[in-house]
Design a protein around this motif. Structure first.
Motif, PDB file in Angstrom:
ATOM      1  N   GLU A   1      -2.720  16.800  -9.740  1.00 26.18           N
ATOM      2  CA  GLU A   1      -2.478  15.754 -10.940  1.00 26.18           C
ATOM      3  C   GLU A   1      -1.557  15.551 -10.797  1.00 26.18           C
ATOM      4  OE1 GLU A   1      -1.412  18.483 -14.159  1.00 26.18           O
ATOM      5  OE2 GLU A   1      -3.207  19.239 -13.839  1.00 26.18           O
ATOM      6  N   ARG A   2      -0.016  15.015  -9.977  1.00 32.03           N
ATOM      7  CA  ARG A   2       1.141  14.174  -9.373  1.00 32.03           C
ATOM      8  C   ARG A   2       0.616  13.322  -8.771  1.00 32.03           C
ATOM      9  NH1 ARG A   2       6.083  17.642  -8.205  1.00 32.03           N
ATOM     10  NH2 ARG A   2       6.699  16.043  -7.302  1.00 32.03           N
ATOM     11  N   GLU A   3      -0.685  12.817  -8.602  1.00 34.19           N
ATOM     12  CA  GLU A   3      -1.077  12.043  -7.846  1.00 34.19           C
ATOM     13  C   GLU A   3      -1.408  10.388  -8.979  1.00 34.19           C
ATOM     14  OE1 GLU A   3      -3.013  12.521  -4.162  1.00 34.19           O
ATOM     15  OE2 GLU A   3      -1.075  12.592  -3.032  1.00 34.19           O
ATOM     16  N   GLU A   4      -1.659  11.466 -10.216  1.00 36.98           N
ATOM     17  CA  GLU A   4      -2.789  10.737 -10.788  1.00 36.98           C
ATOM     18  C   GLU A   4      -1.771   9.730 -12.272  1.00 36.98           C
ATOM     19  OE1 GLU A   4      -6.251  10.561 -10.211  1.00 36.98           O
ATOM     20  OE2 GLU A   4      -5.817  11.871  -9.210  1.00 36.98           O
ATOM     21  N   ARG A   5      -0.106  10.308 -12.045  1.00 35.07           N
ATOM     22  CA  ARG A   5       0.294   9.379 -12.456  1.00 35.07           C
ATOM     23  C   ARG A   5       0.484   8.151 -12.275  1.00 35.07           C
ATOM     24  NH1 ARG A   5       3.083  10.466  -8.081  1.00 35.07           N
ATOM     25  NH2 ARG A   5       4.481   8.888  -7.646  1.00 35.07           N
ATOM     26  N   ASP A   6       0.581   6.891 -13.334  1.00 36.23           N
ATOM     27  CA  ASP A   6       0.515   5.365 -13.342  1.00 36.23           C
ATOM     28  C   ASP A   6       1.390   5.132 -12.695  1.00 36.23           C
ATOM     29  OD1 ASP A   6      -1.886   5.446 -14.693  1.00 36.23           O
ATOM     30  OD2 ASP A   6      -1.119   5.008 -16.598  1.00 36.23           O
ATOM     31  N   ARG A   7       1.549   4.144 -11.610  1.00 33.94           N
ATOM     32  CA  ARG A   7       3.021   3.496 -10.471  1.00 33.94           C
ATOM     33  C   ARG A   7       3.362   2.005 -11.745  1.00 33.94           C
ATOM     34  NH1 ARG A   7       2.221   2.476  -6.011  1.00 33.94           N
ATOM     35  NH2 ARG A   7       4.986   2.521  -5.458  1.00 33.94           N
ATOM     36  N   VAL A   8       4.072   2.224 -12.670  1.00 29.82           N
ATOM     37  CA  VAL A   8       4.709   1.402 -13.274  1.00 29.82           C
ATOM     38  C   VAL A   8       6.153   1.235 -12.419  1.00 29.82           C
ATOM     39  CG1 VAL A   8       3.273   1.444 -15.290  1.00 29.82           C
ATOM     40  CG2 VAL A   8       5.413   3.345 -15.052  1.00 29.82           C
TER      41      VAL A   8
ATOM     42  N   ALA B   1      14.698  14.815  -3.256  1.00 27.82           N
ATOM     43  CA  ALA B   1      15.693  14.603  -3.632  1.00 27.82           C
ATOM     44  C   ALA B   1      15.718  16.174  -3.852  1.00 27.82           C
ATOM     45  CB  ALA B   1      16.967  14.258  -4.258  1.00 27.82           C
ATOM     46  N   GLY B   2      15.107  16.912  -4.547  1.00 27.00           N
ATOM     47  CA  GLY B   2      14.773  18.880  -5.057  1.00 27.00           C
ATOM     48  C   GLY B   2      14.998  18.917  -4.255  1.00 27.00           C
ATOM     49  N   PHE B   3      15.988  19.328  -3.692  1.00 22.66           N
ATOM     50  CA  PHE B   3      16.266  20.751  -2.520  1.00 22.66           C
ATOM     51  C   PHE B   3      17.798  20.960  -2.904  1.00 22.66           C
ATOM     52  CE2 PHE B   3      17.118  17.037  -0.104  1.00 22.66           C
ATOM     53  CZ  PHE B   3      18.015  17.085   0.762  1.00 22.66           C
TER      54      PHE B   3
ATOM     55  N   GLY C   1       9.978  22.239  -7.940  1.00 19.01           N
ATOM     56  CA  GLY C   1       8.170  21.560  -7.954  1.00 19.01           C
ATOM     57  C   GLY C   1       7.834  20.788  -6.871  1.00 19.01           C
ATOM     58  N   ASN C   2       8.646  21.233  -5.282  1.00 17.86           N
ATOM     59  CA  ASN C   2       8.942  20.370  -4.692  1.00 17.86           C
ATOM     60  C   ASN C   2       8.310  21.257  -3.573  1.00 17.86           C
ATOM     61  OD1 ASN C   2       9.426  17.662  -5.427  1.00 17.86           O
ATOM     62  ND2 ASN C   2      11.669  18.057  -4.535  1.00 17.86           N
ATOM     63  N   SER C   3       8.345  22.899  -3.747  1.00 23.56           N
ATOM     64  CA  SER C   3       8.006  23.614  -2.733  1.00 23.56           C
ATOM     65  C   SER C   3       6.601  23.338  -2.193  1.00 23.56           C
ATOM     66  CB  SER C   3       8.671  25.236  -3.155  1.00 23.56           C
ATOM     67  OG  SER C   3       7.527  25.345  -4.180  1.00 23.56           O
TER      68      SER C   3
ATOM     69  N   ASP D   1       1.050  -1.552  -0.031  1.00 24.43           N
ATOM     70  CA  ASP D   1       0.189   0.397  -0.090  1.00 24.43           C
ATOM     71  C   ASP D   1       0.649   1.127  -0.390  1.00 24.43           C
ATOM     72  OD1 ASP D   1      -2.153  -2.187  -0.223  1.00 24.43           O
ATOM     73  OD2 ASP D   1      -2.815  -1.178   2.152  1.00 24.43           O
ATOM     74  N   ARG D   2       2.306   1.355   0.092  1.00 26.44           N
ATOM     75  CA  ARG D   2       3.027   2.423   0.031  1.00 26.44           C
ATOM     76  C   ARG D   2       3.028   3.260  -1.515  1.00 26.44           C
ATOM     77  NH1 ARG D   2       6.900   4.856  -2.059  1.00 26.44           N
ATOM     78  NH2 ARG D   2       6.942   2.932  -3.063  1.00 26.44           N
ATOM     79  N   TRP D   3       3.220   3.841  -1.707  1.00 24.63           N
ATOM     80  CA  TRP D   3       3.827   5.003  -2.873  1.00 24.63           C
ATOM     81  C   TRP D   3       3.764   6.099  -2.028  1.00 24.63           C
ATOM     82  CZ3 TRP D   3      -0.636   8.987  -3.692  1.00 24.63           C
ATOM     83  CH2 TRP D   3      -1.386   8.741  -3.453  1.00 24.63           C
ATOM     84  N   SER D   4       4.077   6.700  -2.708  1.00 23.13           N
ATOM     85  CA  SER D   4       5.034   8.554  -2.533  1.00 23.13           C
ATOM     86  C   SER D   4       3.403   9.480  -2.929  1.00 23.13           C
ATOM     87  CB  SER D   4       6.182   8.946  -3.249  1.00 23.13           C
ATOM     88  OG  SER D   4       6.652   7.465  -3.348  1.00 23.13           O
ATOM     89  N   VAL D   5       2.751   9.958  -2.070  1.00 24.04           N
ATOM     90  CA  VAL D   5       1.777  10.938  -2.240  1.00 24.04           C
ATOM     91  C   VAL D   5       2.084  12.403  -2.014  1.00 24.04           C
ATOM     92  CG1 VAL D   5       0.524   9.587  -0.470  1.00 24.04           C
ATOM     93  CG2 VAL D   5       0.765  11.519   0.510  1.00 24.04           C
TER      94      VAL D   5
ATOM     95  N   SER E   1       4.192   8.489   3.147  1.00 21.31           N
ATOM     96  CA  SER E   1       5.943   9.243   3.044  1.00 21.31           C
ATOM     97  C   SER E   1       5.978   9.896   1.456  1.00 21.31           C
ATOM     98  CB  SER E   1       6.654   8.774   3.766  1.00 21.31           C
ATOM     99  OG  SER E   1       6.267   7.119   3.239  1.00 21.31           O
ATOM    100  N   HIS E   2       6.389  10.758   1.551  1.00 25.31           N
ATOM    101  CA  HIS E   2       7.626  10.681  -0.136  1.00 25.31           C
ATOM    102  C   HIS E   2       8.381  11.505  -0.095  1.00 25.31           C
ATOM    103  CE1 HIS E   2       6.355  12.526  -4.350  1.00 25.31           C
ATOM    104  NE2 HIS E   2       7.618  11.784  -4.160  1.00 25.31           N
ATOM    105  N   GLN E   3       9.724  10.539  -0.342  1.00 23.73           N
ATOM    106  CA  GLN E   3      10.670  10.788  -0.503  1.00 23.73           C
ATOM    107  C   GLN E   3      11.419  11.614  -1.601  1.00 23.73           C
ATOM    108  OE1 GLN E   3      13.645   7.287   0.063  1.00 23.73           O
ATOM    109  NE2 GLN E   3      11.720   6.293   0.456  1.00 23.73           N
TER     110      GLN E   3
END
Ligand SMILES: Cc1cc2nc3c(=O)[nH]c(=O)nc-3n(C[C@H](O)[C@H](O)[C@H](O)COP(=O)(O)O)c2cc1C
Length: 210
Positions: free
Chosen positions: A185-192, A145-147, A86-88, A27-31, A141-143
């Motif tokens: 929209e970032r959450e609509e991407r397919d997880r592949v 690197a963008g900073f 993008g992360n702000s 069930d983990r995914w990067s929200v 959680s969501h890891q």
């Protein structure tokens, strides 16, 4: 309607082949939409840190440190000012950010820690433990690197022999209707993922295991 983390996790379950994974991995995914009202209890923060602390490491070197930055703290504000564009939008809404830092050398006075060539590997594993523990607490959680890593290292006084690697945003999944459409929209991407045949080999490199 605000979606609960559990409902969303079910919606986001990974592609066929992963149905039988243990629940918190499945069930983990990067929200990218966090509930900006939600706060982590100190006991939850401690448990997340304990999960990382008890990860295995080469020679038990434990080459990891974390900046613990609950939303609203001075440290959080400092860190947020160094996020990539993008992360702000989405990161500051999370309940806390854990900045994961690897030991990449030995301090001038010898700080008692043994440097290991496997430091990055070990830090990654500690971070993974933290995220799985978060999932078991019903948290997302969501890891990232963008900073600006150098600016963060300078702002927090991270010694030269430690390297700032990633941030881990942790919190409760929020309502996509309440955020900028670009973040929703970032959450609509397919997880592949690449098929196992391309990553699991036997006998010879490139020969699929199955
Ligand atoms: C080291 C690392 C750096 C990442 N950097 C970012 C980032 O800067 N911004 C972002 O939105 N996601 C970032 N991610 C999240 C990945 O894009 C995400 O894990 C990947 O697309 C797989 O999606 P999933 O975690 O939902 O399975 C990062 C993940 C890792 C492990």
């Amino acid at each position: 309607m605000v979606q609960s983390g559990r409902m969303t996790a079910a919606k986001r379950a990974p592609q066929p082949g992963a149905e039988d994974l243990t629940e918190h991995l499945r069930d983990r995914w990067s929200v990218s939409v966090f509930d900006q009202e939600h706060e982590l209890a100190d006991s939850e923060i401690r448990l997340l840190l304990e999960a990382a602390r008890w990860a295995p490491s080469a020679g038990n070197s434990q080459p990891w440190s974390f900046l613990v930055l609950p939303r609203g703290s001075a440290g959080h504000e400092t860190f947020a000012s160094h996020l990539s564009r993008g992360n702000s939008g989405w990161v500051p809404r999370a309940s806390a950010v854990f900045v994961a830092i690897a030991q990449v050398g030995v301090g001038p006075d010898g700080d008692g820690l043994t440097y290991s060539d496997y430091a990055y590997y070990d830090l990654g594993q500690a971070a993974a433990h933290l995220t799985v523990q978060a999932a078991s607490l019903g948290l997302s959680s969501h890891q990232f690197a963008g900073f600006d890593h150098d600016a963060v290292a300078a702002a927090f006084g991270v010694p030269d022999w430690w390297r700032v690697m990633i941030g881990i945003a942790v919190g409760r999944h929020g309502d996509p209707a309440q955020v900028d459409p670009r973040d929703a929209e970032r959450e609509e991407r397919d997880r592949v993922r690449r098929p196992l045949e391309e990553t699991a080999f036997t006998d010879k490199w490139g020969t699929p295991w199955s």
